[in-house]
Design a protein around this motif. Sequence first.
Motif, mmCIF file in Angstrom:
data_model
loop_
_atom_site.group_PDB
_atom_site.id
_atom_site.type_symbol
_atom_site.label_atom_id
_atom_site.label_comp_id
_atom_site.label_asym_id
_atom_site.label_seq_id
_atom_site.Cartn_x
_atom_site.Cartn_y
_atom_site.Cartn_z
ATOM 1 N N LEU A 116 24.248 -24.820 -38.410
ATOM 2 C CA LEU A 116 25.396 -23.911 -38.500
ATOM 3 C C LEU A 116 25.567 -23.144 -37.194
ATOM 4 O O LEU A 116 26.688 -22.942 -36.716
ATOM 5 N N GLN A 117 24.445 -22.718 -36.620
ATOM 6 C CA GLN A 117 24.496 -22.013 -35.344
ATOM 7 C C GLN A 117 25.141 -22.890 -34.268
ATOM 8 O O GLN A 117 25.983 -22.424 -33.492
ATOM 9 N N SER A 118 24.763 -24.160 -34.246
ATOM 10 C CA SER A 118 25.338 -25.090 -33.268
ATOM 11 C C SER A 118 26.821 -25.324 -33.518
ATOM 12 O O SER A 118 27.621 -25.374 -32.580
ATOM 13 N N GLU A 119 27.190 -25.455 -34.800
ATOM 14 C CA GLU A 119 28.583 -25.728 -35.163
ATOM 15 C C GLU A 119 29.500 -24.572 -34.761
ATOM 16 O O GLU A 119 30.639 -24.786 -34.318
ATOM 17 N N LYS A 121 28.653 -22.003 -32.569
ATOM 18 C CA LYS A 121 28.042 -21.341 -31.411
ATOM 19 C C LYS A 121 29.046 -20.535 -30.600
ATOM 20 O O LYS A 121 28.752 -19.421 -30.148
ATOM 21 N N ASP A 122 30.225 -21.064 -30.426
ATOM 22 C CA ASP A 122 31.234 -20.419 -29.588
ATOM 23 C C ASP A 122 32.267 -19.640 -30.393
ATOM 24 O O ASP A 122 33.286 -19.202 -29.849
ATOM 25 N N ASP A 123 32.014 -19.472 -31.684
ATOM 26 C CA ASP A 123 32.936 -18.735 -32.550
ATOM 27 C C ASP A 123 32.364 -17.349 -32.817
ATOM 28 O O ASP A 123 31.441 -17.187 -33.618
ATOM 29 N N ALA A 124 32.901 -16.352 -32.145
ATOM 30 C CA ALA A 124 32.378 -14.983 -32.253
ATOM 31 C C ALA A 124 32.604 -14.378 -33.631
ATOM 32 O O ALA A 124 31.984 -13.353 -33.970
ATOM 33 N N ASP A 125 33.464 -14.989 -34.445
ATOM 34 C CA ASP A 125 33.760 -14.450 -35.778
ATOM 35 C C ASP A 125 32.749 -14.871 -36.837
ATOM 36 O O ASP A 125 32.816 -14.403 -37.974
ATOM 37 N N VAL A 126 31.833 -15.773 -36.488
ATOM 38 C CA VAL A 126 30.875 -16.291 -37.457
ATOM 39 C C VAL A 126 29.450 -15.955 -37.020
ATOM 40 O O VAL A 126 29.026 -16.310 -35.921
ATOM 41 N N LEU A 127 28.707 -15.259 -37.910
ATOM 42 C CA LEU A 127 27.319 -14.884 -37.645
ATOM 43 C C LEU A 127 26.410 -15.401 -38.756
ATOM 44 O O LEU A 127 26.887 -15.813 -39.823
ATOM 45 N N LEU A 128 25.109 -15.358 -38.506
ATOM 46 C CA LEU A 128 24.100 -15.801 -39.474
ATOM 47 C C LEU A 128 23.111 -14.670 -39.715
ATOM 48 O O LEU A 128 22.782 -13.913 -38.794
ATOM 49 N N LEU A 129 22.608 -14.574 -40.949
ATOM 50 C CA LEU A 129 21.689 -13.501 -41.323
ATOM 51 C C LEU A 129 20.604 -14.057 -42.250
ATOM 52 O O LEU A 129 20.892 -14.499 -43.359
ATOM 53 N N SER A 130 19.357 -14.030 -41.782
ATOM 54 C CA SER A 130 18.224 -14.511 -42.585
ATOM 55 C C SER A 130 17.274 -13.347 -42.871
ATOM 56 O O SER A 130 16.743 -12.727 -41.942
ATOM 57 N N HIS A 131 17.062 -13.065 -44.167
ATOM 58 C CA HIS A 131 16.197 -11.963 -44.585
ATOM 59 C C HIS A 131 14.781 -12.471 -44.849
ATOM 60 O O HIS A 131 14.606 -13.446 -45.585
ATOM 61 N N SER A 132 13.779 -11.797 -44.322
ATOM 62 C CA SER A 132 12.401 -12.140 -44.670
ATOM 63 C C SER A 132 12.064 -11.558 -46.036
ATOM 64 O O SER A 132 12.314 -10.382 -46.306
ATOM 65 N N VAL A 133 11.465 -12.386 -46.904
ATOM 66 C CA VAL A 133 11.019 -11.914 -48.211
ATOM 67 C C VAL A 133 9.544 -11.512 -48.170
ATOM 68 O O VAL A 133 8.960 -11.138 -49.197
ATOM 69 N N MET A 134 8.946 -11.577 -46.972
ATOM 70 C CA MET A 134 7.578 -11.088 -46.761
ATOM 71 C C MET A 134 7.582 -10.116 -45.576
ATOM 72 O O MET A 134 6.958 -10.361 -44.534
ATOM 73 N N PRO A 135 8.302 -9.011 -45.720
ATOM 74 C CA PRO A 135 8.451 -8.082 -44.591
ATOM 75 C C PRO A 135 7.145 -7.448 -44.130
ATOM 76 O O PRO A 135 7.044 -7.011 -42.979
ATOM 77 N N SER A 136 6.141 -7.416 -45.007
ATOM 78 C CA SER A 136 4.861 -6.809 -44.609
ATOM 79 C C SER A 136 4.161 -7.632 -43.530
ATOM 80 O O SER A 136 3.439 -7.087 -42.686
#
Length: 230
Positions: A116-119, A121-136
């Motif tokens: 998705l990042q590659s697809e 990459k040049d589109d400033a309107d699209v971002l990605l967000l990955s949450h860690s479920v082991m924040p400790s």
Amino acid sequence: MKLLSEAKGVKSLVVVLFTVLVSCNDTIKKENIVVSETSRTEYLPYYNEESFTPNWLTPGSKEEQDFHKIPDFNLVNQLGETVTQQTFDDKIYVTDFFFTICPGICPQMTDNMHKLQSEFKDDADVLLLSHSVMPSTDTVSALKEYAKVHDVIDNKWHLVTGDKNEIYELGRDHYFVENDLGVPKSIDDFLHTENFLLIDKSKHIRGIYNGLNRASMAQLITDIKALRLE
């Protein structure tokens, strides 16, 4: 002879009428096919609960403005920067939940996030967000190393850590990411899911996708592009 001639004439007329009827029928069928092929939903659906029953709303309407939205949050990314909903103001984003030492589904999910990042990459309107479920254990330094290994583009793809209660509440009560209908969960129950969520510029959920499935990921790319046109 006259009877034979009349019979032939009737037969010819029947053939002509049959041909006309078939031709008309074919035309109707072709017209129906054209209509079917060109018809599509005008907007992506909206979602507001864990069954992911689609709601068909008009963007900008009062109903849409009052619909379920992802609330604000306060997390930290791989650069040590604070990430909130303001980070995604006027942005479309795709989100998931993972942890850096996951040996199972996470590597494939990360690979698909990278696609998705590659697809886009040049589109400033699209971002990605990955949450860690082991924040400790997924500290800023751990996320930074993970980002380096997986060619994450900073400020395009945010890997975030923070308060476990906040992350789990976001995942279960606002993104509805687990889809375990009617099964109560506590903070001690591990949050683990392959689902990706598509969030629009107004913080509404507009799609859920299996992050391990090629066809589902292709649909996600298509839906992001459709959402860009709304």
